[in-house]
Scaffold this active site. Structure first.
Site, mmCIF file in Angstrom:
data_model
loop_
_atom_site.group_PDB
_atom_site.id
_atom_site.type_symbol
_atom_site.label_atom_id
_atom_site.label_comp_id
_atom_site.label_asym_id
_atom_site.label_seq_id
_atom_site.Cartn_x
_atom_site.Cartn_y
_atom_site.Cartn_z
ATOM 1 N N TRP A 160 -20.572 16.127 9.418
ATOM 2 C CA TRP A 160 -19.381 15.708 8.385
ATOM 3 C C TRP A 160 -19.656 16.639 7.162
ATOM 4 O O TRP A 160 -20.915 16.663 6.617
ATOM 5 C CB TRP A 160 -19.639 14.228 8.027
ATOM 6 C CG TRP A 160 -18.693 13.415 8.786
ATOM 7 C CD1 TRP A 160 -17.926 13.848 9.730
ATOM 8 C CD2 TRP A 160 -18.792 11.882 8.955
ATOM 9 N NE1 TRP A 160 -17.471 12.703 10.585
ATOM 10 C CE2 TRP A 160 -17.917 11.660 10.101
ATOM 11 C CE3 TRP A 160 -19.363 11.089 8.002
ATOM 12 C CZ2 TRP A 160 -17.627 10.174 10.293
ATOM 13 C CZ3 TRP A 160 -18.983 9.687 8.283
ATOM 14 C CH2 TRP A 160 -18.159 9.108 9.360
ATOM 15 N N GLU A 189 -5.682 -3.349 -1.511
ATOM 16 C CA GLU A 189 -6.092 -4.680 -1.031
ATOM 17 C C GLU A 189 -6.918 -5.390 -1.669
ATOM 18 O O GLU A 189 -7.474 -6.511 -0.985
ATOM 19 C CB GLU A 189 -6.492 -4.108 0.736
ATOM 20 C CG GLU A 189 -5.656 -3.534 1.509
ATOM 21 C CD GLU A 189 -5.241 -2.336 1.442
ATOM 22 O OE1 GLU A 189 -5.537 -1.619 0.266
ATOM 23 O OE2 GLU A 189 -4.787 -1.612 2.311
ATOM 24 N N THR A 222 0.588 -1.123 0.085
ATOM 25 C CA THR A 222 -0.027 0.007 0.048
ATOM 26 C C THR A 222 0.968 1.199 0.196
ATOM 27 O O THR A 222 2.041 1.302 0.322
ATOM 28 C CB THR A 222 -0.776 0.210 1.211
ATOM 29 O OG1 THR A 222 0.059 0.069 2.439
ATOM 30 C CG2 THR A 222 -1.879 -1.132 1.318
ATOM 31 N N LYS A 244 -14.881 17.874 9.579
ATOM 32 C CA LYS A 244 -15.960 17.513 10.751
ATOM 33 C C LYS A 244 -16.062 18.971 11.580
ATOM 34 O O LYS A 244 -15.248 19.519 12.128
ATOM 35 C CB LYS A 244 -15.536 16.467 12.147
ATOM 36 C CG LYS A 244 -17.059 15.982 12.361
ATOM 37 C CD LYS A 244 -16.540 14.748 13.129
ATOM 38 C CE LYS A 244 -17.904 13.745 13.293
ATOM 39 N NZ LYS A 244 -17.664 12.610 14.208
#
Ligand code: AMP
Length: 543
Positions: A446, A332, A185, A441
């Site tokens: 959000w 992944e 990754t 936030k």
């Protein structure tokens, strides 16, 4: 239980390799070298060379399960490693040449790479970390007519090694669950983690991703993987192309818009895949000079890796008649997870609504299952509104990382936590609103940076927009937009707010703007919001 009575035939990359030779010996592989010259080959020659590579590696002491790393651009020898290494039972480990040398060294050490295949032009980079990697025993250099980097006697020459070997190899019968490839990754949070693809996951992924409702790769295609082969197996495109018997065109290191357009037009590419930043540049160039390139062969331009802005999808389609296919995936997930195809019954929607569907990340491919959960792990409804973390499972989704790190990403009931914050609508279309680490936030609510970016990028003067969280004394965080304007264009903060204000609740609108020449990027071309936060995260406090 009555068991089925069918053969337990292993799903291995070796089958694709043999099939390439037997059924499609004349299919073409074209690679562009550093000097822009084109090298043409065939599947027949490719098969022979993959066998020669396997023979050479065996002689060098590579055994089943050993890691053979590549530090290469997209070209035919890289494809030979993609197939020859796993087919002999070893594991190909693609090193990301855009990372810092110390990171590449960390990754090579972690994977315990035994042999490294490196482009001659990348030797200066390799030499910056080579000494730190204890496990490397042999270094094989892929030649390059234009690169004059010194090659010391300790290095082996790829072509010389291959020339000394026979073009057949007695490939072992492998367990389909054996490792085929390791990809790390990009590690924007914490150390990079290794994802170990098996033969089975690679093959199943290639088969499903080639379906007509997924990326749709077929024998008559000419596939141009712009996405680097060192990132998430180039989305599996090389495996799909070889599995189908399609022509493949590799761009080498020439990834600027004009070079890519030249190559797409000259080789009559039908499918090309890359991250949005590549396509943003291509669209800008096409807009400037719409007649220069004949792209009538293109069937689909696959865009993924970051959100494809709706204006870009629309721009390609309405101004240039080019079809964009938006897809989501991760290292992944081998990597394809979802594709934004418009379901048949939704083709009745207005063009605008269909564009909205195509700008989502799409719905899950067969055998990929998705759900999203809130902070307490409760599964959320598919109502297009509830935001939560996307979780996935399936036969090509990682079950753990190499070395067992990052175990908190895997739930007790068998799902992988993606770190993407999404909504899922009643049709199953997933819409990414943020990376969990990038969410904004504000006063406990959000705000979706992706939605704001999409809206800002629809302003005619805006080339790129990245919205990030800046610290705020009262609201904790507020959105600030980093803007790159198109060459020769102007727009003020007020212009931009006026352009988007009708689409959002007032508290969503950016609190401020910073105008930049370039948005900082990760090694795989995504906006690096942590850097924006580091550099500009306190601008609201200073006011
Ligand atoms: P990587 O493992 O480096 O390929 O990064 C995977 C991450 O890239 C995902 O978790 C998403 O955050 C992001 N990503 C990939 N495809 C898309 C897409 N189509 N839209 C938005 N984000 C994406």
């Amino acid at each position: 239980m009555l068991l089925g009575r069918m053969m337990n035939f292993p799903l291995t990359v070796t089958h694709f390799l043999r099939r390439a030779k037997d059924y499609f010996p004349g299919s073409e592989i074209v690679s562009r070298a550093t000097d822009k010259s084109l090298h043409r080959s065939t599947y027949s020659a490719f098969y022979g060379r993959a066998c020669r590579l396997a023979n050479a590696l065996k002689k060098l002491g590579v055994k089943q399960g050993d890691r053979v790393a590549t530090l290469c651009w997209n070209h035919q020898p890289h494809l030979e490693a993609y197939f020859g290494v796993p087919a002999m039972g070893a594991v190909v480990h693609t090193l990301n040449l855009r990372l810092h040398p110390s990171e590449i060294g960390y990754i090579a050490n972690h994977a315990e790479d035994k042999v490294v295949i490196v482009d001659r032009s990348l030797l200066p980079l390799f030499e910056k970390f080579a000494e730190t990697v204890r496990s490397i025993e042999k270094v094989i250099v892929v030649g390059d007519p234009h690169s004059q980097a010194p090659v010391s006697g300790a290095y082996l020459d790829y072509e010389t090694l291959l020339a000394a070997e026979p073009d057949t190899f007695d490939f072992p019968n492998l367990d389909e669950n054996a490792a085929a490839m390791i990809c790390y990754t990009s590690g924007t949070t914490g150390n990079p983690k290794g994802v170990v693809y098996s033969h089975r996951s690679t093959v199943l992924h290639a088969l499903v991703a080639s379906l007509p409702d997924e990326l749709g790769v077929r024998q008559a295609d000419t596939v141009l993987p712009v996405v680097p082969m060192f990132h998430a197996a180039a989305w599996g495109l090389p495996y799909m192309a070889v599995g189908a018997g399609a022509k493949i065109v590799f761009p080498g290191p020439h990834l600027d818009p004009a070079s890519l357009l030249d190559l797409m037009a000259a080789e009559k590419a039908t499918i090309a895949g890359g991250v949005p930043t590549i396509w943003i540049g291509i669209l800008a160039l096409l807009d400037k000079d719409p007649k220069k390139w004949d792209l009538s062969s293109i069937r689909a331009m696959v865009i993924g890796g970051s959100a494809a802005p709706a204006t870009m999808i629309e721009g390609f389609q309405t101004r240039h008649g080019l079809e964009v296919l938006h897809a989501w995936g991760m290292t992944e997930t081998n990597p394809l997870g979802t594709v934004a195809r418009v379901k048949h019954h939704l083709t009745k929607l207005s063009a605008e609504d269909q564009l909205r569907v195509r700008a989502t990340q799409g719905y899950a491919a067969p055998f990929v299952e998705v759900r999203h959960t809130d902070d307490s792990g409760n599964v959320l409804p598919w109502n297009g509104e509830s935001m939560g973390e996307l979780e996935v499972r399936g036969p090509w989704v990682a079950a753990s990382y190499f070395g067992g790190e990052g175990s908190d990403k895997f739930t007790a009931d068998g799902w992988f936590k993606t770190g993407d914050v999404v909504t899922i609508d009643k049709e199953g279309y997933v819409k990414i609103t943020d990376r969990a680490k990038d969410v904004i936030k504000s006063g406990g609510e959000w705000i979706s940076s992706v939605a704001l970016e999409n809206a800002l990028m629809s302003h005619p003067a805006v080339l790129e927009a990245a919205v990030f969280a800046a610290k705020h004394a009262k609201w904790d965080e507020r959105p600030v937009a980093a803007i790159v304007l198109k060459e020769g264009q102007t727009a003020t903060k007020e212009d931009l707010t006026t352009h988007i204000e009708s689409r959002f609740a007032k508290f969503w609108l950016p609190e401020d703007y910073v105008f930049l020449n370039q948005i900082p990027r990760t090694s795989t071309g995504k906006f690096l919001k942590s850097k924006l936060r580091d550099e500009h995260g306190e601008i609201l406090l200073k006011k």
